[in-house]
Design a protein around this motif. Structure first.
Motif: not given
Length: 185
Positions: A77, A79, A81-82
């Motif tokens: 999973e 984010s 931003e990631e």
């Protein structure tokens, strides 16, 4: 948003040779941002029948070489931003693929546990470790060029989702994506 880690074992001579040395079930690692793996990226062979010409590649999983390959697939999973950090890095690799090389010397150095890093050259697990580190998804306790596919497989950030052939995985994905059709009386 997900990141997919695909570890494969093909029937190629190079793959079998690496497996004899490492004793690992899987010896090649790739990543994708889509569950159907149509954007599967790694450092590997540029020509299917020549393992010595390598670099950054988007792997063609519709090719028989991959379809019949044994694999294990994990997801992580991400984010927002990631995800975008990884996407930007992959875009950089795509845009600069002609300047990037396969790190065969680094792979040999890793096999004999010598700390050797080359600029603009990667092997598969080194590439993925670099992506994970630079995006902030995971910080390794060792340098990216010392990371193996088995190290990636053991990361706690990944959840196992499939083991089998790539062709069977793709069949399963297609079944899941079929829309439900409702009939109204």
């Amino acid at each position: 948003m997900q990141l997919y880690l695909v570890l494969t074992a093909t029937s190629s001579l190079l793959s079998k040779t690496i497996k004899l040395y490492t004793k690992a079930s899987y010896n090649h690692a790739s990543i994708a941002l889509t569950p159907n793996l149509d954007d599967l990226s790694s450092f590997g062979r540029k020509e299917m029948h020549n393992p010595f010409i390598g670099g950054f590649v988007t792997e063609d999983i519709s090719h028989e070489f991959f379809l019949n390959a044994r694999c294990t697939i994990y997801s992580c999973e991400l984010s927002f931003e990631e995800y975008h950090q990884i996407k930007e890095q992959l875009d950089y690799f795509h845009q600069n693929k002609e300047q990037l090389r396969y790190n065969l010397l680094g792979l040999i150095a890793l096999a004999v546990k010598i700390d050797y890093q080359r600029n603009h050259a990667f092997f598969c697990s080194e590439f993925i470790a670099t992506i994970l580190t630079d995006s902030g998804v995971y910080q390794f306790s060792k340098k990216p060029h010392m990371v193996t596919p088995q190290d990636l497989q053991n990361l706690k950030i990944f959840t196992h989702i499939y083991t089998g052939t790539i062709s069977n995985y793709l069949l399963q994905i297609q079944k899941v994506k079929k829309p439900l059709i409702y009939e109204y009386a």
